[in-house]
Design a protein around this motif. Structure first.
Motif, short mmCIF file in Angstrom:
data_model
loop_
_atom_site.label_atom_id
_atom_site.label_comp_id
_atom_site.label_asym_id
_atom_site.label_seq_id
_atom_site.Cartn_x
_atom_site.Cartn_y
_atom_site.Cartn_z
N HIS A 63 18.66 -20.11 48.63
CA HIS A 63 19.50 -20.54 47.51
C HIS A 63 18.66 -20.77 46.26
CE1 HIS A 63 23.14 -22.50 45.81
NE2 HIS A 63 22.22 -23.14 45.09
N LEU A 64 17.55 -21.44 46.41
CA LEU A 64 16.70 -21.74 45.26
C LEU A 64 16.11 -20.47 44.66
CD1 LEU A 64 14.85 -24.94 46.53
CD2 LEU A 64 16.86 -24.79 45.03
N ARG A 65 15.83 -19.49 45.50
CA ARG A 65 15.33 -18.22 44.99
C ARG A 65 16.37 -17.57 44.09
NH1 ARG A 65 13.31 -13.46 49.04
NH2 ARG A 65 11.46 -14.82 49.21
N GLY A 66 17.63 -17.64 44.47
CA GLY A 66 18.69 -17.11 43.62
C GLY A 66 18.78 -17.84 42.30
N ASP A 67 18.62 -19.16 42.33
CA ASP A 67 18.61 -19.94 41.09
C ASP A 67 17.47 -19.49 40.17
OD1 ASP A 67 20.77 -21.39 41.96
OD2 ASP A 67 19.65 -23.23 42.37
N ARG A 93 27.56 -15.20 36.63
CA ARG A 93 27.49 -13.80 37.10
C ARG A 93 26.06 -13.42 37.47
NH1 ARG A 93 31.14 -13.21 32.57
NH2 ARG A 93 33.26 -12.87 33.32
N TYR A 94 25.11 -13.85 36.65
CA TYR A 94 23.70 -13.59 36.99
C TYR A 94 23.35 -14.22 38.34
CZ TYR A 94 22.24 -11.65 32.44
OH TYR A 94 22.06 -10.86 31.33
N ARG A 95 23.89 -15.41 38.57
CA ARG A 95 23.59 -16.09 39.85
C ARG A 95 24.16 -15.29 41.02
NH1 ARG A 95 22.28 -17.29 43.86
NH2 ARG A 95 21.69 -19.31 44.79
N LEU A 96 25.35 -14.76 40.88
CA LEU A 96 25.93 -13.96 41.94
C LEU A 96 25.19 -12.64 42.10
CD1 LEU A 96 29.74 -14.51 41.23
CD2 LEU A 96 28.31 -15.67 42.92
N ASP A 97 24.79 -12.02 40.98
CA ASP A 97 24.08 -10.75 41.03
C ASP A 97 22.70 -10.89 41.66
OD1 ASP A 97 26.22 -9.54 39.82
OD2 ASP A 97 25.34 -9.51 37.82
N ALA A 98 22.17 -12.12 41.69
CA ALA A 98 20.84 -12.34 42.27
C ALA A 98 20.85 -12.19 43.78
CB ALA A 98 20.32 -13.72 41.89
N VAL A 99 22.03 -12.10 44.37
CA VAL A 99 22.17 -12.01 45.83
C VAL A 99 22.22 -10.54 46.25
CG1 VAL A 99 23.61 -12.57 47.81
CG2 VAL A 99 23.38 -14.20 45.92
N ASP A 100 21.33 -10.16 47.16
CA ASP A 100 21.31 -8.78 47.66
C ASP A 100 22.27 -8.58 48.83
OD1 ASP A 100 19.35 -7.92 45.84
OD2 ASP A 100 17.74 -8.67 47.12
N ASP A 101 22.54 -9.65 49.56
CA ASP A 101 23.35 -9.51 50.77
C ASP A 101 24.37 -10.65 50.82
OD1 ASP A 101 24.43 -9.23 53.29
OD2 ASP A 101 22.52 -8.90 54.29
N LYS A 102 25.63 -10.30 50.67
CA LYS A 102 26.69 -11.31 50.72
C LYS A 102 26.71 -12.06 52.05
CE LYS A 102 30.49 -9.83 47.72
NZ LYS A 102 31.92 -9.48 47.72
N ARG A 123 24.29 -30.78 47.16
CA ARG A 123 23.17 -30.95 46.23
C ARG A 123 22.69 -29.61 45.69
NH1 ARG A 123 21.62 -35.14 49.87
NH2 ARG A 123 20.26 -33.72 51.03
N LEU A 124 22.72 -28.59 46.54
CA LEU A 124 22.29 -27.27 46.07
C LEU A 124 23.23 -26.72 45.01
CD1 LEU A 124 21.19 -25.64 49.46
CD2 LEU A 124 19.70 -26.34 47.57
N VAL A 125 24.53 -26.88 45.23
CA VAL A 125 25.51 -26.40 44.24
C VAL A 125 25.36 -27.19 42.93
CG1 VAL A 125 27.96 -26.20 43.71
CG2 VAL A 125 27.12 -25.55 45.97
N TRP A 126 25.19 -28.52 43.08
CA TRP A 126 24.96 -29.35 41.89
C TRP A 126 23.69 -28.89 41.17
CZ3 TRP A 126 27.45 -33.52 39.55
CH2 TRP A 126 26.70 -34.24 38.61
N ARG A 131 20.78 -26.35 36.66
CA ARG A 131 19.86 -25.36 36.12
C ARG A 131 20.54 -24.46 35.09
NH1 ARG A 131 15.53 -22.79 40.07
NH2 ARG A 131 14.63 -22.46 37.99
N ILE A 132 21.82 -24.18 35.27
CA ILE A 132 22.55 -23.40 34.27
C ILE A 132 22.62 -24.16 32.95
CG2 ILE A 132 24.82 -22.50 33.62
CD1 ILE A 132 25.22 -21.70 36.55
N TRP A 133 23.07 -25.42 33.01
CA TRP A 133 23.18 -26.20 31.78
C TRP A 133 21.83 -26.40 31.12
CZ3 TRP A 133 27.24 -26.52 29.06
CH2 TRP A 133 28.51 -26.60 29.64
N THR A 134 20.79 -26.63 31.93
CA THR A 134 19.46 -26.82 31.36
C THR A 134 18.98 -25.54 30.69
OG1 THR A 134 18.90 -28.48 33.04
CG2 THR A 134 17.07 -27.43 31.88
#
Length: 239
Positions: A63-67, A93-102, A123-126, A131-134
């Motif tokens: 998850h953190l790698r996707g972030d 959208r960038y966060r979703l595109d960062a995933v190679d395997d659903k 906590r991960l979703v938060w 990170r988006i807002w920052t």
């Protein structure tokens, strides 16, 4: 010589690279972790030192790698001509595109739905919302720091669930769903602004607005449990 934290992170990433091909079949499980250890050639003792909880730690790292990838893409994108709501949508959208395997995400959703891991999943979703807002330059210094992240976390979580079942070309239906959810949040913010500007309603908001200004975002890089933050010293009487 003992491994430094940076070295342990490198081991975790190596294990993660080896694990992702097994996760669609075995989930984020002990079987997937053992397969990753075997495939990567990492010493089992070092693997356990880097990931004491086994595959659960790898799911967090995934998850953190996707972030990280999302933030990298945002940093390389010129956002100056975009409306703010469009910047937020692009970040998701960038966060979703960062995933190679659903399937790895689907398996992660199953893992973090378990009572044992549900709090960490939240906590991960938060953290993704934070990170988006920052990355977008949020400078909130009061309760808005929390409401922005809470709203975006809800939007992001709902969008991920929709995306997991979306088979439309280029996930067009997910993009439309995301735009609607952000539109709903923006409508709430619009109503709040109208209330604060209304001569009739504004007096009723003086107390709530004062209280909101006393709430502060977290200070420092370390946060311990729950949703971090503090009341301003003027209200608490502490320095």
């Amino acid at each position: 010589m003992t491994d430094t934290p940076r070295g342990m992170d490198s081991i975790t990433q190596e294990l993660l690279d080896a694990a992702v091909i097994h996760v669609p079949f075995d989930g984020w499980s002990e079987a997937a972790f053992r397969a990753a250890v075997a495939d990567s050639g990492v010493d089992p003792a070092l693997a356990r030192a880097a990931c004491p909880r086994g595959a659960a730690d790898l799911a967090v790292a995934f998850h953190l790698r996707g972030d990280d990838e999302m933030v990298r893409r945002l940093a390389e994108t010129d956002l100056s001509e975009m409306r703010f709501r469009d910047r937020v949508a692009l970040a998701v959208r960038y966060r979703l595109d960062a995933v190679d395997d659903k399937e790895a995400v689907r398996r992660g959703a199953t893992l973090f739905a378990l009572p044992l891991h549900a709090a960490e999943g939240s906590r991960l979703v938060w953290g993704t919302a934070d990170r988006i807002w920052t990355a977008l330059g949020d400078s909130s210094e009061d309760v808005n720091w929390y409401t922005k992240r809470a709203s975006l976390a809800a939007v992001y979580g709902a969008t991920v669930l929709y995306w997991l079942g979306d088979e439309s070309p280029d996930h067009a239906e997910t993009s439309a769903f995301l735009d609607r959810r952000i539109g709903d949040v923006m409508q709430v913010e619009k109503v709040k602004a109208q209330v604060n500007k209304s001569p009739l309603l504004k007096p009723f908001m003086l107390g709530p607005n004062w209280l909101a200004r006393q709430i502060r975002p977290p200070q420092g890089p370390k946060r311990k449990g729950g949703l971090p933050g503090a009341l301003h010293a003027r209200m608490t009487g502490r320095t």
